[in-house]
Write a protein that holds these residues in place. Structure first.
Motif, PDB file in Angstrom:
ATOM      1  N   ASP A 265     -16.512  -3.112 -72.069  1.00 40.26           N
ATOM      2  CA  ASP A 265     -16.674  -1.787 -72.683  1.00 40.26           C
ATOM      3  C   ASP A 265     -15.388  -0.988 -72.628  1.00 40.26           C
ATOM      4  O   ASP A 265     -15.005  -0.322 -73.611  1.00 40.26           O
ATOM      5  CB  ASP A 265     -17.801  -1.024 -71.980  1.00 40.26           C
ATOM      6  CG  ASP A 265     -19.161  -1.666 -72.211  1.00 40.26           C
ATOM      7  OD1 ASP A 265     -19.270  -2.452 -73.170  1.00 40.26           O
ATOM      8  OD2 ASP A 265     -20.090  -1.391 -71.431  1.00 40.26           O
ATOM      9  N   VAL A 266     -14.684  -1.054 -71.465  1.00 44.68           N
ATOM     10  CA  VAL A 266     -13.426  -0.303 -71.352  1.00 44.68           C
ATOM     11  C   VAL A 266     -12.397  -0.835 -72.345  1.00 44.68           C
ATOM     12  O   VAL A 266     -11.725  -0.060 -73.064  1.00 44.68           O
ATOM     13  CB  VAL A 266     -12.901  -0.384 -69.907  1.00 44.68           C
ATOM     14  CG1 VAL A 266     -11.464   0.124 -69.826  1.00 44.68           C
ATOM     15  CG2 VAL A 266     -13.790   0.416 -68.975  1.00 44.68           C
ATOM     16  N   ALA A 267     -12.268  -2.194 -72.401  1.00 42.96           N
ATOM     17  CA  ALA A 267     -11.292  -2.758 -73.326  1.00 42.96           C
ATOM     18  C   ALA A 267     -11.655  -2.442 -74.774  1.00 42.96           C
ATOM     19  O   ALA A 267     -10.768  -2.158 -75.603  1.00 42.96           O
ATOM     20  CB  ALA A 267     -11.222  -4.272 -73.116  1.00 42.96           C
ATOM     21  N   HIS A 268     -12.950  -2.479 -75.097  1.00 41.76           N
ATOM     22  CA  HIS A 268     -13.355  -2.190 -76.476  1.00 41.76           C
ATOM     23  C   HIS A 268     -13.118  -0.731 -76.826  1.00 41.76           C
ATOM     24  O   HIS A 268     -12.678  -0.399 -77.945  1.00 41.76           O
ATOM     25  CB  HIS A 268     -14.837  -2.554 -76.651  1.00 41.76           C
ATOM     26  CG  HIS A 268     -15.299  -2.457 -78.073  1.00 41.76           C
ATOM     27  ND1 HIS A 268     -15.817  -1.293 -78.607  1.00 41.76           N
ATOM     28  CD2 HIS A 268     -15.299  -3.366 -79.078  1.00 41.76           C
ATOM     29  CE1 HIS A 268     -16.141  -1.502 -79.876  1.00 41.76           C
ATOM     30  NE2 HIS A 268     -15.838  -2.743 -80.191  1.00 41.76           N
ATOM     31  N   GLU A 269     -13.399   0.164 -75.909  1.00 39.34           N
ATOM     32  CA  GLU A 269     -13.202   1.581 -76.180  1.00 39.34           C
ATOM     33  C   GLU A 269     -11.724   1.944 -76.267  1.00 39.34           C
ATOM     34  O   GLU A 269     -11.365   2.930 -76.929  1.00 39.34           O
ATOM     35  CB  GLU A 269     -13.886   2.416 -75.093  1.00 39.34           C
ATOM     36  CG  GLU A 269     -15.398   2.327 -75.088  1.00 39.34           C
ATOM     37  CD  GLU A 269     -16.012   2.856 -76.386  1.00 39.34           C
ATOM     38  OE1 GLU A 269     -15.426   3.771 -76.982  1.00 39.34           O
ATOM     39  OE2 GLU A 269     -17.059   2.327 -76.797  1.00 39.34           O
ATOM     40  N   LEU A 270     -10.877   1.180 -75.602  1.00 40.35           N
ATOM     41  CA  LEU A 270      -9.436   1.482 -75.651  1.00 40.35           C
ATOM     42  C   LEU A 270      -8.798   1.043 -76.966  1.00 40.35           C
ATOM     43  O   LEU A 270      -7.706   1.510 -77.302  1.00 40.35           O
ATOM     44  CB  LEU A 270      -8.717   0.805 -74.489  1.00 40.35           C
ATOM     45  CG  LEU A 270      -8.874   1.449 -73.107  1.00 40.35           C
ATOM     46  CD1 LEU A 270      -8.176   0.602 -72.054  1.00 40.35           C
ATOM     47  CD2 LEU A 270      -8.286   2.863 -73.108  1.00 40.35           C
ATOM     48  N   ARG A 271      -9.440   0.161 -77.696  1.00 36.63           N
ATOM     49  CA  ARG A 271      -8.811  -0.358 -78.912  1.00 36.63           C
ATOM     50  C   ARG A 271      -8.641   0.734 -79.961  1.00 36.63           C
ATOM     51  O   ARG A 271      -7.604   0.807 -80.639  1.00 36.63           O
ATOM     52  CB  ARG A 271      -9.644  -1.513 -79.483  1.00 36.63           C
ATOM     53  CG  ARG A 271      -9.722  -2.701 -78.559  1.00 36.63           C
ATOM     54  CD  ARG A 271     -10.492  -3.850 -79.178  1.00 36.63           C
ATOM     55  NE  ARG A 271      -9.736  -4.496 -80.243  1.00 36.63           N
ATOM     56  CZ  ARG A 271     -10.164  -5.550 -80.911  1.00 36.63           C
ATOM     57  NH1 ARG A 271     -11.363  -6.050 -80.635  1.00 36.63           N
ATOM     58  NH2 ARG A 271      -9.431  -6.091 -81.865  1.00 36.63           N
ATOM     59  N   THR A 272      -9.637   1.597 -80.121  1.00 35.78           N
ATOM     60  CA  THR A 272      -9.546   2.638 -81.153  1.00 35.78           C
ATOM     61  C   THR A 272      -8.422   3.626 -80.869  1.00 35.78           C
ATOM     62  O   THR A 272      -7.565   3.876 -81.755  1.00 35.78           O
ATOM     63  CB  THR A 272     -10.894   3.359 -81.277  1.00 35.78           C
ATOM     64  OG1 THR A 272     -11.910   2.399 -81.594  1.00 35.78           O
ATOM     65  CG2 THR A 272     -10.834   4.431 -82.349  1.00 35.78           C
ATOM     66  N   PRO A 273      -8.342   4.247 -79.671  1.00 30.84           N
ATOM     67  CA  PRO A 273      -7.208   5.165 -79.450  1.00 30.84           C
ATOM     68  C   PRO A 273      -5.857   4.457 -79.470  1.00 30.84           C
ATOM     69  O   PRO A 273      -4.851   5.043 -79.870  1.00 30.84           O
ATOM     70  CB  PRO A 273      -7.501   5.766 -78.068  1.00 30.84           C
ATOM     71  CG  PRO A 273      -8.461   4.846 -77.427  1.00 30.84           C
ATOM     72  CD  PRO A 273      -9.275   4.254 -78.523  1.00 30.84           C
ATOM     73  N   LEU A 274      -5.825   3.157 -79.036  1.00 26.43           N
ATOM     74  CA  LEU A 274      -4.555   2.448 -79.073  1.00 26.43           C
ATOM     75  C   LEU A 274      -4.105   2.183 -80.502  1.00 26.43           C
ATOM     76  O   LEU A 274      -2.908   2.197 -80.797  1.00 26.43           O
ATOM     77  CB  LEU A 274      -4.669   1.125 -78.313  1.00 26.43           C
ATOM     78  CG  LEU A 274      -4.573   1.231 -76.794  1.00 26.43           C
ATOM     79  CD1 LEU A 274      -4.807  -0.121 -76.155  1.00 26.43           C
ATOM     80  CD2 LEU A 274      -3.203   1.766 -76.390  1.00 26.43           C
ATOM     81  N   THR A 275      -5.065   1.946 -81.390  1.00 26.94           N
ATOM     82  CA  THR A 275      -4.686   1.759 -82.797  1.00 26.94           C
ATOM     83  C   THR A 275      -4.053   3.022 -83.360  1.00 26.94           C
ATOM     84  O   THR A 275      -3.020   2.990 -84.030  1.00 26.94           O
ATOM     85  CB  THR A 275      -5.928   1.366 -83.609  1.00 26.94           C
ATOM     86  OG1 THR A 275      -6.498   0.172 -83.050  1.00 26.94           O
ATOM     87  CG2 THR A 275      -5.560   1.114 -85.059  1.00 26.94           C
ATOM     88  N   GLY A 276      -4.677   4.169 -83.069  1.00 25.77           N
ATOM     89  CA  GLY A 276      -4.084   5.433 -83.520  1.00 25.77           C
ATOM     90  C   GLY A 276      -2.764   5.707 -82.850  1.00 25.77           C
ATOM     91  O   GLY A 276      -1.821   6.232 -83.485  1.00 25.77           O
ATOM     92  N   LEU A 277      -2.662   5.374 -81.547  1.00 25.48           N
ATOM     93  CA  LEU A 277      -1.400   5.600 -80.835  1.00 25.48           C
ATOM     94  C   LEU A 277      -0.290   4.710 -81.394  1.00 25.48           C
ATOM     95  O   LEU A 277       0.870   5.131 -81.482  1.00 25.48           O
ATOM     96  CB  LEU A 277      -1.604   5.320 -79.343  1.00 25.48           C
ATOM     97  CG  LEU A 277      -0.461   5.710 -78.403  1.00 25.48           C
ATOM     98  CD1 LEU A 277      -0.153   7.189 -78.513  1.00 25.48           C
ATOM     99  CD2 LEU A 277      -0.825   5.353 -76.971  1.00 25.48           C
ATOM    100  N   THR A 278      -0.630   3.488 -81.783  1.00 26.95           N
ATOM    101  CA  THR A 278       0.373   2.608 -82.381  1.00 26.95           C
ATOM    102  C   THR A 278       0.874   3.165 -83.709  1.00 26.95           C
ATOM    103  O   THR A 278       2.093   3.175 -83.999  1.00 26.95           O
ATOM    104  CB  THR A 278      -0.227   1.217 -82.595  1.00 26.95           C
ATOM    105  OG1 THR A 278      -0.698   0.708 -81.341  1.00 26.95           O
ATOM    106  CG2 THR A 278       0.801   0.271 -83.173  1.00 26.95           C
TER     107      THR A 278
END
Length: 477
Positions: A265-278
């Motif tokens: 769940d943590v890894a999945h939830e981090l993907r969305t903000p990381l995409t925007g951060l990238t």
């Protein structure tokens, strides 16, 4: 001169095989002989492994207890019967002595069993009768047990004798019956005890087998003892241990599943903000701050992907896409993709049936770990279905060699550990049916030997190039 009985370090039979040259000092000879004697005694006193098993100990305990009980009861019965038989013979002898004394006083002929001063009368009993007293004594006459009774007769000894052979045979028969019944009782007790102990040990072996399966990662394994499922049945010690093991396995499985779900769940939830951060990092103006931000974002993105991959491996939901691949070509492709100065040595190429993507992931992680924590030169060697990655660094830490890769663990104050990369490599190797082992190479005069990661894939598949040409006899006309 008084000779001491044990002047040597140990008796002569032990000192000869371990003698030392005459040139050695006495202290060296004593020390070496004592060490050899200790090693010899440890070799002598080493018991076989089967003597430590529970059935053997139970059989030995039952045998010793039964033998002791049979010996005690046999001794008591033997003493009681012997005393009773001898007392009966003594009373009979005294009665016959009275009859003989009355006949002697009346001047009548003595019975055949009575005689005055007989030749076989024991000397002690003769002295007692001559002294004016009467007595009895068990003795042997012509090899036959005989009960003697003697009394005074005008300064001489009037004696009667009774053959006690029948009583002796009765006692001997009773002893044989006691021994035979004791042997039968011990054998029956051993059979019943072995059956009972075997049932207990079978349940213990099942519990130990389930515990080993749980330790190997099979968290669904359970003992499921029927005694634990029925509350009305009393629980013995084995059922209590089995129930405790099942409860521990269920609790451990629940905790691990919750941790796996949390990681996923943590890894999945981090993907969305990381995409925007990238995307935001790509819009920053060129410069050193932008490069640092992009580098950290890439690191965070790689870490998130690793966590997702680990969660999938833990869940066991991975599927493989098998196909035939040349191992040497896969190794060269991995080295080219990473762009590192890794030397590829193909000693003996092989065609293997595996999942190329997962194999490249395993080899890539091993090569990256060698460059990150080891030292050049890094060598990737292909020898049949075995791929070895070596480096000349300090080697793997002791905890990794003993327990395997640990996630996020660091050693010696380093900021980077061996955890995620090698954990993923180990998990992916298990998915494709390969065996991954870690060890450190032996050092030489130049320094440390470095780390060695050995990946052994399932047996190679013979390719068309490796197949032997058809023989002339097999060719069609």
């Amino acid at each position: 001169m008084i000779r001491r009985p044990f002047s040597r370090p140990f008796p002569r039979p032990f000192s000869r095989p371990f003698s030392r040259p005459r040139g050695a000092s006495p202290r060296m000879r004593r020390t070496s002989s004592y060490r050899s004697y200790r090693s010899y005694r440890s070799y002598r006193l080493r018991r076989p492994r089967w003597t430590a098993t529970l059935p053997w100990k139970a059989a030995l305990f039952i045998t010793v207890m039964c033998c002791g009980l049979a010996a005690l009861l046999g001794a008591l019965v033997h003493a009681a019967v012997t005393t009773q038989t001898v007392d009966q013979a003594r009373e009979k002898a005294l009665d016959k002595l009275g009859e003989a004394a009355r006949a002697y006083e009346a001047g009548e002929p003595l019975p055949s069993y009575a005689e005055v001063d007989p030749a076989g009368l024991p000397a002690s009993l003769r002295r007692l009768a001559v002294g004016g007293e009467s007595g009895t004594m068990m003795n042997t006459l012509a090899g036959r047990p005989t009960m003697w009774a003697a009394g005074p007769a005008d300064g001489r000894a009037l004696a009667v004798r009774i053959d006690h052979s029948q009583g002796a045979r009765t006692i001997n028969g009773l002893d044989r019956a006691i021994v035979g019944s004791s042997v039968l009782a011990i054998a029956a007790t051993l059979l019943v005890g072995a059956f009972a102990v075997t049932r207990v040990t079978r349940r213990l072996h099942l519990t130990a087998q389930v515990a080993r399966r749980i330790g190997a990662g099979d968290l669904d394994a359970r003992v499921n003892d029927p005694r634990t499922s029925d509350p009305s049945r009393p629980l013995d010690e084995v059922a209590t241990v089995s129930g405790a093991l099942d409860t521990m396995a269920a609790t451990l499985q629940g905790k691990l599943l919750s941790e796996q779900r949390f990681t996923a769940d943590v890894a999945h939830e981090l993907r969305t903000p990381l995409t925007g951060l990238t995307a935001a990092a790509e819009l920053l103006p060129e410069g050193r701050p932008a490069e640092l931000v992009r580098d950290r974002v890439r690191a965070m993105r790689a870490l998130t992907e690793d966590l997702l991959e680990i969660s999938r491996l833990d869940a066991g939901s991975e599927t493989v896409d098998l196909d035939l691949h040349r191992l040497g070509e896969v190794a060269e492709r991995v080295v080219r993709a990473f762009g590192t100065g890794t030397e590829v040595r193909v000693v003996r190429d092989a065609t293997v049936e595996t999942d190329r993507r997962r194999l490249e992931r395993v080899l890539g992680n091993l090569v990256a770990n060698a460059h990150r924590h080891g030292a050049d030169p890094v060598v990737l060697t292909v020898d049949g279905p075995v791929v070895t990655v070596t480096d000349r660094g300090p080697g793997f830490p002791a905890y990794l060699l003993e327990h395997g890769p640990a996630r996020f663990r660091t050693e010696g104050g380093r900021s980077k550990g061996h955890g995620l990369g090698l954990t993923i490599a180990l998990g992916q190797a298990a998915v494709i049916g390969a065996e991954l082992r870690f060890r450190n190479a032996a050092g030489d005069a130049a320094g440390g030997g470095g780390a060695v990661a050995r990946l052994e894939l399932p047996g190679p598949v013979p390719s068309r190039e490796d197949a032997p040409p058809p023989s002339a006899s097999a060719a069609t006309p």
